[in-house]
Enzyme design. Structure first.
Site, PDB file in Angstrom:
ATOM      1  N   CYS A 126     -65.089 104.993 -58.466  1.00  0.00           N
ATOM      2  CA  CYS A 126     -65.411 105.598 -59.759  1.00  0.00           C
ATOM      3  C   CYS A 126     -66.864 105.300 -60.140  1.00  0.00           C
ATOM      4  O   CYS A 126     -67.502 106.079 -60.854  1.00  0.00           O
ATOM      5  CB  CYS A 126     -64.457 105.107 -60.840  1.00  0.00           C
ATOM      6  SG  CYS A 126     -64.220 103.329 -60.878  1.00  0.00           S
ATOM      7  N   HIS A 165     -62.642 100.190 -64.567  1.00  0.00           N
ATOM      8  CA  HIS A 165     -62.817 101.609 -64.229  1.00  0.00           C
ATOM      9  C   HIS A 165     -64.080 102.119 -64.901  1.00  0.00           C
ATOM     10  O   HIS A 165     -64.415 101.715 -66.014  1.00  0.00           O
ATOM     11  CB  HIS A 165     -61.602 102.407 -64.712  1.00  0.00           C
ATOM     12  CG  HIS A 165     -61.697 103.870 -64.432  1.00  0.00           C
ATOM     13  ND1 HIS A 165     -61.704 104.372 -63.161  1.00  0.00           N
ATOM     14  CD2 HIS A 165     -61.812 104.937 -65.283  1.00  0.00           C
ATOM     15  CE1 HIS A 165     -61.804 105.702 -63.220  1.00  0.00           C
ATOM     16  NE2 HIS A 165     -61.868 106.056 -64.489  1.00  0.00           N
TER      17      HIS A 165
END
Length: 1042
Positions: free
Chosen positions: A160, A592
């Site tokens: 990510c 994330h």
């Protein structure tokens, strides 16, 4: 919990105080409503029955009237289509029609109006955002790009960070053109011998392919695997599984700079000033300072400028702290030499990147920690105040700010002396203390009596040899001296005679001590004393309040002056616009990344979260990026100069699709061919997928009623429309469910059949059955006794279905071919079918009729899913139970969109879904830490197939606090395994791969395994099964219900 839905007080009546509190707590947990008064009223209305209170709060039994409702008296059917067909032939035989009229008493109307008003109010209060259709296999359209919408990027395992940075850079037109236009002469390619040079060239080629796909692909997202693998080689290590955004960006810019330098060296060897990456991303700053009496000055280059977050509230404060270090402290204030340094930007790059340091190393714990404090940043920042060319003006303003701050410190100290007054450990605002003394003076003694006349008064005066000082003087003295008043039980007296009042003053005495409920009041004081003290205190209070007000106003003026110090137009000549915000959610060791990027053509913010690209807003960006609210915060800010921003806006005046198309057409032939080939592969994949899915389309098992054909000789060659054919199967199935009840209604018409014939018997049965169902629909549905499951018309009546829909449905009950018990049943069935054929399309809207029957079929399906899930949960089969409960919740959500009585209890499904999820998480976690390969694989399988998909569905839309808490508990369980010394390295690696999906699974295309097929319209008794399973959940042993 909802597992304890039966009444807790043992019998009828109102529960006791302890039981009532327990019931209120259970209601809060089940319904999610925290208003105790509202819950108590519901419990009282239910006579202490928890089950009824839950039904009242969640099922909304009182319904607002619809525009055309079927809940009407039979006498009002005369003008309807079915009423015309069922009018008795004998004009004197009106009993079935009027039999129902007395059951609607006039006294009930106000109560119904109150219930309707409450229903409307509750409906407005309880509107919630509903989930969309879900749970089906992803369609090929889910893969396809929509128009010119930006594409996402696939997360290929803890990547990510790559998506967040590359998307931010790709949306810079200048950078995009540099990458796509990169080329090297053949001689340079052949002469490159170094490993790093070859790697950088290979990376540039992969980045070109990736950018070309992002421009011209028809896919919704692209796969960056090739470019990522080259970067991962540079980060390859056992302990680092998820890359840091700033570290990756540093590495990326270094590689890009080296790659472009190869092209620059062809004409100007070693000249980095011609490198386009340096020109776009790198700037310089000058450092001037004094160290141990020696001045120094140096110029440095920067790419990403690091800023500390701790101790600052906004970006300008961070920059100010980074540019000025070593302010002179008290120890060196008397010296002439100033210790410290100042930094000034001498050249700003077109793309200015700030790296926010949100991680620090905790020495006591021996591990890094994330800083979650709030830090605000603007959409436009003016960099004039940090430029070397503004040095003299800025230094003057800094000196002015320093002077104002010193003045404000003095004023704040003075204000604090007023607001924290006293010499003891407890300090209080002085204006309040004076106000309290004035209130004390104004208080009259309770129960006081007038002094007695005659000798008693004289003897009392003689006994007062030493007159005590009145309480008001004691309290006034304590205020003026800043001391506490007496705290002993007895009265406090002053021995200094100079403070005593003159002997000629008349003293008042309270005849009896104050009671515990009485306010303290002066015991002995004259009116002259009261007036004197009151006047002084009031004057001092006014003076002090004015002083406090003046201090506050002065502090506010200074604060405003400091805030506006840099609002000088001369310092607003170099604006930088916010282009991208890179966000990190999680902790220091796991999390994330995603990015908010401003889309210049669309004039709005977009959120790039792996494969998902969605519209956003500045409000959402603030909420997710500033920090302080949750564990998500900005980690990197990318600003672009106003000139770059305006240039991008001018170039993108047309549609973005047109701009992208121009860039695609301008691609080198090999890249253009690469894009065309990938689009061709997409079409091939779509065709293969369609072929596979054509063999996998789930079909609900047909019931015997829908499989069998109409065997009645009366139906003949009737040509039904497509809509009527699709409706007939559902309405026939619903008629089959109520077959026994319809047969009983026909059996009760024996007398009318013998005396007046078939039509009179049908008319009587129709009206009597309608009246029975009408009363049944008035009952409040509960999980143990929901009349809606008994008959489709109860569902229709409770949801205010149109009268024509209700009447035709009931007529079809009597036309059911399964009623062929005897001659009378067959005769009534034939007459009912004949009357159905006489009802034309103008009388009943068949599309609306179909929708109502589809809703009831879905309602029964939800009920079966819920019931099956509860039975499986009761038998500790949590895997299967969760799937049924999740499907029940999602399907029920679609029903509740149309009305609160369209579905079952939302809180009941959510409760047991949550219980199953927590149970499964415990099982999966236990299997994972068992260290046995088979068990670990099984635990990961539970996570991937059940827990993560379910969490994704719960998080996608509005979620309750209880569900949020449950998700947090599950995440904390897995995060607690991070860094455990006794855990195997392979397990830690697997955990690192699982946690990003567990912490943020919103970007994945998740399909939850569909439960086994069911027949929601089968005529089994769902009511008795519900009652049995709810009863069984209360007990210790499982109950098998046939």
């Amino acid at each position: 919990t909802a597992a304890e839905l039966r009444p807790q007080n043992g019998g009828g009546g109102t529960p006791g105080i302890g039981d009532c509190q327990m019931l209120l707590n259970q209601l809060k947990e089940i319904t999610g409503i925290q208003d105790s008064a509202f819950l108590h009223a519901a419990l009282k209305a239910a006579n202490g029955d928890l089950m009824e209170a839950v039904a009242f709060l969640t099922e909304e039994h009182a319904q607002a009237p619809a525009r055309d409702t079927a809940a009407a008296e039979p006498s009002k059917w005369e003008g309807s289509a079915v009423g015309k067909q069922l009018r008795p032939r004998d004009p004197e035989d009106r009993r079935p029609v009027n039999a129902f009229t007395p059951r609607e008493s006039p006294q009930a109307q106000p109560a119904e109006r109150d219930a309707e008003a409450h229903s409307a109010e509750y409906k407005n209060r309880s509107k919630r955002k509903r989930c969309e259709v879900w749970g089906e296999n992803p369609k090929q359209n889910d893969w396809r790009r929509v128009g010119d919408w930006p594409v996402g990027m696939k997360n290929i395992g803890n990547t990510c960070w790559f998506s967040a940075v590359i998307q931010s850079l790709f949306q810079l037109p200048e950078f995009r053109r540099l990458v796509l236009g990169y080329s090297l002469p053949q001689t340079v390619l052949e002469s490159c011998r170094s490993r790093t040079g070859k790697r950088n060239i290979a990376f540039m080629q992969e980045l070109q392919c990736l950018f070309a796909l992002m421009l011209g692909t028809r896919r919704k997202f692209v796969d960056p695997s090739a470019a990522v693998e080259l970067l991962r080689d540079a980060f390859r290590s056992a302990e680092e599984q998820q890359q840091d955004v700033s570290e990756f960006t540093h590495k990326l810019l270094d590689w890009l700079e080296d790659a472009f330098q190869l092209a620059v060296n062809v004409k100007n060897p070693g000249d980095k000033s011609e490198n386009p990456m340096v020109q776009l991303f790198y700037g310089t700053f000058l450092t001037e300072g004094v160290h141990e009496g020696n001045t120094f000055s140096k110029i440095e280059t920067f790419g990403q400028y690091p800023l500390q977050v701790n101790g600052y509230c906004n970006l300008n404060e961070c920059l100010e702290g980074a540019m000025v270090e070593g302010e002179m402290d008290e120890a060196t204030a008397s010296q002439s030499v100033k210790y410290g340094q100042e930094r000034w930007f001498t050249k700003l790059p077109p793309v200015l990147t700030f790296e926010l340091s949100r991680f620090e190393f905790n020495q006591s714990l021996g591990q890094p920690e994330k800083i979650h404090t709030k830090l605000e940043f603007p959409q436009t920042i003016y960099m004039d105040r940090y430029l070397y060319c503004s040095k003299e003006l800025i230094q003057m303003k800094r000196e002015e700010i320093k002077r104002l701050k010193e003045k404000m410190v003095i004023l704040q100290q003075k204000l604090e002396s007023y607001m924290k007054y006293g010499s003891g450990p407890a300090r209080f605002p002085l204006p309040d203390m004076l106000r309290y003394v004035l209130e004390f003076l104004a208080t009259k003694p309770a129960g006081g009596a007038a002094p007695a006349q005659g000798s008693q008064t004289k003897s009392k005066s003689r006994r007062q040899i030493e007159k005590p000082i009145p309480c008001c003087w004691i309290l006034l003295h304590s205020v003026l001296e800043g001391t506490d008043t007496g705290t002993e039980d007895g009265p406090c007296f002053l021995t200094n005679s100079s403070l005593q009042p003159k002997s000629h003053l008349v003293l008042q005495a309270c005849s009896s001590p104050a009671g515990p409920s009485e306010r303290p009041a002066p015991h002995m004081v004259s009116e002259d004393e009261l007036n004197l003290v009151r006047t002084c205190l009031q004057r001092w209070r006014n003076e002090i309040e004015q002083d406090v007000q003046d201090l506050k106003e002065s502090i506010a003026r200074i604060t405003l002056s400091i805030e506006q110090m840099y609002c000088d137009p001369l310092l607003q000549q170099v604006p930088y616009r916010l282009h991208a915000v890179l966000v990190h959610e999680g902790q220091a060791n796991a999390g994330h990344y995603w990015a908010f990027i401003y889309d210049q053509p669309r004039k709005r913010w977009l959120k790039y979260n792996d494969i998902s690209v969605t519209e956003s807003s500045w409000e959402e960006l603030e909420r997710d990026s500033f920090g302080g609210l949750k564990n998500a915060s900005a980690y990197c800010l990318m600003y672009i100069s106003d000139q770059v921003s305006c240039l991008a806006a001018d170039e993108d005046e047309g549609s973005e699709a047109g701009q992208f198309q121009k860039e695609v057409e301008a691609l080198p032939p090999e890249l253009r061919h690469y894009v065309q080939e990938d689009n061709w592969r997409l079409e091939q994949e779509a065709e293969e997928w369609e072929e596979e899915q054509s063999c996998k389309i789930p079909q609900m098992e047909p019931s015997p009623a829908s499989e069998s054909q109409d065997l009645s000789s009366e139906s003949g060659p009737d040509q039904l429309s497509v809509c009527e054919q699709s409706v007939r199967s559902l309405s026939s199935e619903h008629a089959l469910i109520a077959k026994e009840q319809t047969a009983k209604a026909i059996a009760n018409t024996a007398e009318a059949y013998e005396k007046n014939g078939v039509e009179a018997a049908l008319c009587e049965a129709f009206h009597e059955e309608y009246s029975r169902l009408y009363l049944l629909a008035k009952e409040t549905p509960t999980p143990q006794n929901d009349a809606r499951l008994q008959h489709v018309l109860v569902y229709f009546l409770q949801n205010n279905a149109p009268q024509q829909v209700v009447e035709r449905t009931l007529l079809e009950q009597f036309a059911d071919k399964n009623l062929s018990y005897d001659e009378r049943s067959i005769s009534i069935m034939k007459v009912a079918r004949a009357k159905l054929r006489e009802i034309g399309p103008d009388d009943v809207d068949m599309e609306e009729y179909k929708r109502w029957h589809e809703d009831y079929s879905l309602f029964r399906k939800v009920s079966v899913y819920l019931l099956t899930g509860l039975e499986l949960y009761q038998n500790r089969k949590y895997h299967e139970a969760l799937t049924y409960l999740v499907y029940a919740y999602q399907s029920n959500t679609k029903l509740l969109l149309k009305g609160t009585s369209r579905g079952v209890s939302k809180s009941l499904i959510a409760l047991y879904r949550r219980k199953c999820l927590l149970k499964l998480n415990e099982v999966a976690a236990s299997l994972f830490v068992s260290c046995e390969e088979a068990c670990v694989a099984e635990g990961i399988g539970i996570l991937n197939e059940l827990i993560i998909p379910c969490m994704h569905l719960m998080n996608k839309f509005e979620i309750s606090k209880e569900d949020l808490d449950a998700i947090e508990v599950m995440r904390n369980r897995w995060c607690s395994y991070l860094g455990q010394e006794d855990m195997d390295a392979k397990l830690q690696e697997k955990l690192g791969e699982l946690l990003p999906r567990l912490l943020d699974c919103s970007t994945e295309v998740i399909v939850l395994k569909e439960p086994p097929k069911i027949r929601p319209n089968s005529p089994y008794d769902l009511c008795s099964r519900f009652a049995a399973v709810m009863e069984s959940i209360h007990g210790a042993s499982a109950v098998t219900v046939k």
